[in-house]
Write a protein that holds these residues in place. Sequence first.
Motif, PDB file in Angstrom:
ATOM      1  N   MET A 134       9.730   7.996   2.754  1.00 26.43           N
ATOM      2  CA  MET A 134       8.532   7.692   1.980  1.00 26.43           C
ATOM      3  C   MET A 134       7.366   7.378   2.901  1.00 26.43           C
ATOM      4  O   MET A 134       6.300   6.999   2.441  1.00 26.43           O
ATOM      5  N   TRP A 135       7.573   7.520   4.181  1.00 27.97           N
ATOM      6  CA  TRP A 135       6.514   7.243   5.146  1.00 27.97           C
ATOM      7  C   TRP A 135       5.860   8.538   5.611  1.00 27.97           C
ATOM      8  O   TRP A 135       6.258   9.630   5.231  1.00 27.97           O
ATOM      9  N   PRO A 145       7.763  -1.993   9.333  1.00 24.63           N
ATOM     10  CA  PRO A 145       7.203  -3.201   8.714  1.00 24.63           C
ATOM     11  C   PRO A 145       8.247  -4.323   8.690  1.00 24.63           C
ATOM     12  O   PRO A 145       9.448  -4.078   8.840  1.00 24.63           O
ATOM     13  N   PHE A 150      10.019  -5.343   2.757  1.00 24.03           N
ATOM     14  CA  PHE A 150      10.980  -4.442   2.116  1.00 24.03           C
ATOM     15  C   PHE A 150      11.730  -5.119   0.968  1.00 24.03           C
ATOM     16  O   PHE A 150      12.029  -4.485  -0.027  1.00 24.03           O
ATOM     17  N   GLY A 161       4.581  -4.591  -0.852  1.00 20.46           N
ATOM     18  CA  GLY A 161       4.856  -3.184  -0.655  1.00 20.46           C
ATOM     19  C   GLY A 161       6.252  -2.780  -1.072  1.00 20.46           C
ATOM     20  O   GLY A 161       6.538  -1.606  -1.184  1.00 20.46           O
TER      21      GLY A 161
ATOM     22  N   PRO B 399       2.362  -0.342   3.622  1.00 19.06           N
ATOM     23  CA  PRO B 399       3.171   0.025   4.785  1.00 19.06           C
ATOM     24  C   PRO B 399       4.586   0.464   4.448  1.00 19.06           C
ATOM     25  O   PRO B 399       5.183   1.234   5.195  1.00 19.06           O
ATOM     26  N   VAL B 400       5.127  -0.012   3.336  1.00 21.25           N
ATOM     27  CA  VAL B 400       6.513   0.331   3.005  1.00 21.25           C
ATOM     28  C   VAL B 400       6.566   1.445   1.965  1.00 21.25           C
ATOM     29  O   VAL B 400       7.191   2.475   2.168  1.00 21.25           O
ATOM     30  N   ASP B 401       5.887   1.212   0.842  1.00 22.33           N
ATOM     31  CA  ASP B 401       5.928   2.193  -0.247  1.00 22.33           C
ATOM     32  C   ASP B 401       4.661   3.038  -0.172  1.00 22.33           C
ATOM     33  O   ASP B 401       3.754   2.904  -0.993  1.00 22.33           O
ATOM     34  N   ARG B 402       4.608   3.920   0.814  1.00 21.33           N
ATOM     35  CA  ARG B 402       3.390   4.694   1.070  1.00 21.33           C
ATOM     36  C   ARG B 402       2.958   5.505  -0.151  1.00 21.33           C
ATOM     37  O   ARG B 402       1.773   5.628  -0.432  1.00 21.33           O
TER      38      ARG B 402
END
Lengths: 163, 463
Positions: A134-135, A145, A150, A161, B399-402
Amino acid sequence: MPVSLDQFVSLSSALTGVNAAQLKPALDPIGIANQYLAMINSQASKVSSTTFSALVSTFEAQVGTLGSPNKAAAFVLDDPTLGPVARSIIKMWLMGTWYDPANPGTAIQVVSSQAYKESLVWKVMQSHPMGYSMWSFGYWAQPPPAFEQFIQTSSGNSANGAN
Amino acid sequence: MSLLTSCPERDSTTKATPGGPTPTPQPAVSTASVSPRPLLPVLSSDIPFDITFSGDGSLEGLQHDFDVLSWNTFIALNWPAKPNGQPDPSIQIGTKDAPTVWQSWKEAYEIFLPGGAPPSPWGTLRTAPENWPPACKALFKDGMTLLNQVGKTPNVLNDSTQPFKTGPLIDQNGRYARFEIVVNEPMFDSIVANKLYSKKGQATASSVVFPCSSASPSPGNVGAIMVKASWKILSDEEKKSGRFHTTEAIVYTPPSSSPPVAEKCELLTVGLVGLHMVHKTAGAPQWVWSTFEHVDNCPTEGETPSKPRYNFFSKASPAPSPNEPPPRPWDPNKTEPSERRVQIVRKIPIEPAQKALNDLFQAALGKVNPKSVWLNYELVSTQWPTNPAATCDVETSAPVDRIGTPAPQFLGNSTLESYIQGKVPNVSSSCMECHANATTYTSARPSNIPIFSDFTYLLERAQ
């Protein structure tokens, strides 16, 4: 009474230590909790509805008795009948795979392609599934991160996020 | 702007950010209305800045709001344009078929020029590419549409066509569909200001962040918008049908030695068959991905084909396997025989909610003109981030779930993602999942590591 989605998510949050809002987001286009609940309710899980209901009702009763979901989770994990099912539920959230409670080393099935990529193990690792990222391109040149971004813990860290 | 009737859905004063604070819910239609019939939407040439919150903040409610944003954007972008590209307020959309607002925007070939030269300023009349053969230049009139892509991505014959190197799209007349990508002025300005139009400029960029649309400060700003269009070459019968938005275009086929294809330019009438509109908003910094199609494109898999004729599907048997690219070799100059024409079906049905909204907007369009060409276009769906980035700088703030956990998870247009429809993660068409991988030109940087290009592959075309 069949186990409701909310009941399953509450139990799962206590078992995994992950916030219920991360396991079942308010806006949830994937519906992974629904898929996991359907997996347990299927014949393939080898878990009877009686046992599953007993697991949930015992957990809920012990939350009232012991005063904490964590203690109630520890209680059901120690139970010789309910503990194996509870451990299979933990493994399903972490691995996206249902393991036979009677034979804990035997994986019955990966729940779905979504379950593979949504497995919590990738987030615990601060990484991403093999074959699915997903990056963006070049992420591997940067540190990942922080863990807190997470995983939202059930004790209440404020992840940013994670979803 | 004349209004068909009042409609709270066009009220742009209340905005919602998915995952953010929940505004006071507004009813989608007036509760004082006696008639059970829903109010018709307002047709406006104003591009909406973001969604208008109308529901309870549920997934379904927000999907509706994003779908309304898609339709309102579709109306605004397809509004008849004045010669300067601005919407013409003296004409209602669909009164007659006319050049649209987005058709005056900058085409990719106008931005990424040979040698990395700066593009001409916004508003400059489109001219023929300098490296074109004289015969092609002779056909070109300044400002007209140039279709030089035989695929959604450039260079059909020796590179990819549709995503993942699949293949061209051949219609039921045997002609190859053509494609174009344009950007609006804010996005163009950002590309120019940051020198992203050249490899050299990209090599010095530390990040790519296009502007978001925002209602504040008043009167609001429209952010970056990209449009991808698919066109089919029309037969005489189709030209007369009045079912297509049409334009006169130079259809250019680039030369190739392997396979052998002759360079060719033709002045042809083409009809719009697919339209992606991608809009970066403050509430959806991962962009809002709206896709529309011509209603005659193809049937849905498993449903009985009910139309007498489809653009990309044959009712005759034996038909080729569905959603398979045509066999090589490909020659866009040819009219291909029936056995080489593609057989497209829609893999993911249009949901009842989108169908109902299509009916509503088509009713509004039909009230302007019962024969409006726009009655023949429908929203397939809108993909949006349920977990949006906190700021317009997605790379930093998500940053995590782009990709922001998009809803719906999968979305494709039968003319633009014809061969990758489905529901397999990272394989089937998902606008945001795919475009999260987009980068600057892959050899631009001294370290040879390109950077995230904010969900657009266009920057890879820099020279």
